[in-house]
Write a protein that holds these residues in place. Structure first.
Motif, PDB file in Angstrom:
ATOM      1  N   THR A  34       0.922  -1.050  -0.348  1.00 51.24           N
ATOM      2  CA  THR A  34      -0.187   0.039  -0.116  1.00 51.24           C
ATOM      3  C   THR A  34       0.646   1.064  -0.412  1.00 51.24           C
ATOM      4  O   THR A  34       1.621   1.390   0.591  1.00 51.24           O
ATOM      5  CB  THR A  34      -1.213  -0.176   1.480  1.00 51.24           C
ATOM      6  N   MET A  35       0.929   2.218  -0.990  1.00 48.13           N
ATOM      7  CA  MET A  35       1.156   3.314  -1.004  1.00 48.13           C
ATOM      8  C   MET A  35       1.625   4.459  -0.513  1.00 48.13           C
ATOM      9  O   MET A  35       0.096   4.463   0.105  1.00 48.13           O
ATOM     10  CB  MET A  35       1.445   3.084  -2.808  1.00 48.13           C
ATOM     11  N   PRO A  36       2.432   5.231   0.421  1.00 48.56           N
ATOM     12  CA  PRO A  36       2.523   5.957   1.390  1.00 48.56           C
ATOM     13  C   PRO A  36       1.667   7.189   0.831  1.00 48.56           C
ATOM     14  O   PRO A  36       1.432   7.472   0.054  1.00 48.56           O
ATOM     15  CB  PRO A  36       3.671   6.964   1.286  1.00 48.56           C
ATOM     16  N   GLY A  37       0.126   7.459   2.118  1.00 52.93           N
ATOM     17  CA  GLY A  37      -0.601   8.508   2.184  1.00 52.93           C
ATOM     18  C   GLY A  37      -1.745   8.355   1.444  1.00 52.93           C
ATOM     19  O   GLY A  37      -3.071   8.646   1.399  1.00 52.93           O
ATOM     20  N   VAL A  38      -2.140   6.795   0.703  1.00 53.91           N
ATOM     21  CA  VAL A  38      -2.942   6.375  -0.390  1.00 53.91           C
ATOM     22  C   VAL A  38      -4.034   6.476   1.593  1.00 53.91           C
ATOM     23  O   VAL A  38      -4.532   6.245   2.440  1.00 53.91           O
ATOM     24  CB  VAL A  38      -2.642   5.069  -0.202  1.00 53.91           C
ATOM     25  N   GLY A  39      -5.806   6.953   1.057  1.00 53.91           N
ATOM     26  CA  GLY A  39      -6.738   7.315   2.073  1.00 53.91           C
ATOM     27  C   GLY A  39      -6.009   8.538   3.334  1.00 53.91           C
ATOM     28  O   GLY A  39      -6.928   8.579   4.022  1.00 53.91           O
ATOM     29  N   SER A 148      -8.647   7.873  -1.821  1.00 57.77           N
ATOM     30  CA  SER A 148      -7.912   8.698  -2.422  1.00 57.77           C
ATOM     31  C   SER A 148      -6.531   8.382  -1.954  1.00 57.77           C
ATOM     32  O   SER A 148      -5.977   8.426  -1.587  1.00 57.77           O
ATOM     33  CB  SER A 148      -8.670  10.385  -1.135  1.00 57.77           C
ATOM     34  N   VAL A 149      -5.613   9.618  -3.225  1.00 57.87           N
ATOM     35  CA  VAL A 149      -4.372   9.172  -2.948  1.00 57.87           C
ATOM     36  C   VAL A 149      -3.903  10.653  -3.100  1.00 57.87           C
ATOM     37  O   VAL A 149      -4.373  11.917  -3.677  1.00 57.87           O
ATOM     38  CB  VAL A 149      -3.620   8.804  -4.911  1.00 57.87           C
TER      39      VAL A 149
END
Length: 235
Positions: A34-39, A148-149
């Protein structure tokens, strides 16, 4: 083999929930990210850009022993190619799932920003061929789980510095662009496809026959076929 799985925009590690088990059953170890900052809200994600997503993937490479395979879906293709550029000696193969390798300075796309982040824009935002193989239940499920991204990520430029990346074996698993069309891009080598044309060892796997529905999210519509294509690429 360690397989690092990088999702596209609005998706998290659970994206790979129906793909990873088949890879594990074949003896591989999967590492969905899971990429940084997702959500996260803008107050927590405003400073996060594509370089941070690349760095998170590089950190996962560094955490593991031995060679790895990188798999990136959609915008995740930019991420894994940036990570490959950073660690070309650690990557046995890079796999692009319905996406193209970016050129230096390339970005993903531009999407509407709402309250400082980019929410999932809804299925109506996409062309019908991109979603034709997703039934209503799947569309509803994916949309409900989409996050959200960070606003910067889709428009940030990818930085590439090490041309050794082009010698690493690559596989394109395509479901929306026919193989013949990709081969023509390689032949013509327009500026946006410079990296595609420069890849020294490229395989192309077309998931769909000419008369079959296509889609940009085959990990949801045909996860078994995606897993099989990844396994063929690795073996």
């Amino acid at each position: 083999m360690h397989i690092i799985l990088v999702p596209g925009l609005w998706l998290d590690a659970a994206t790979w929930g129906e793909v990873a088990p088949a890879l594990e059953a074949a003896g591989h170890r999967t590492h969905p990210l899971t990429m940084p900052g997702v959500g996260a809200p803008a107050s927590e994600s405003a400073d996060i850009g594509i370089a941070d997503w690349v760095a998170a993937t590089v950190a996962e490479i560094d955490r593991l022993d031995g060679q790895v395979v990188l798999v990136g879906h959609s915008g995740g293709g930019n991420v894994v190619y940036g990570a490959l550029d950073a660690r070309p000696d650690r990557v046995a193969r890079v796999v692009f799932l319905d996406t193209f390798p970016p050129s230096d300075g390339g970005s993903i796309w531009e999407f509407p920003v709402v309250e400082g982040v980019i929410p999932f824009p809804g299925w109506d935002f996409f062309d019908e061929p991109e979603i034709a193989d997703l039934d209503p239940a799947t569309r509803a499920d994916v949309a409900a789980r989409a996050k959200s991204v960070p606003a910067r990520v889709p428009t940030d430029a990818v930085k590439l510095t090490d041309e050794r990346r082009r010698a690493v074996p690559a596989t394109m698993i395509t479901s929306t662009v026919p193989e013949a069309e990709i081969r023509e891009y390689i032949r013509q080598a327009p500026a946006w496809a410079a990296e595609l044309a420069a890849l020294e060892n490229l395989d192309i796997v077309q998931l769909n026959a000419a008369d079959e529905k296509t889609g940009h999210w085959p990990q949801f519509s045909q996860p078994g076929a995606v897993a099989e294509a990844i396994l063929r690429a690795i073996d």
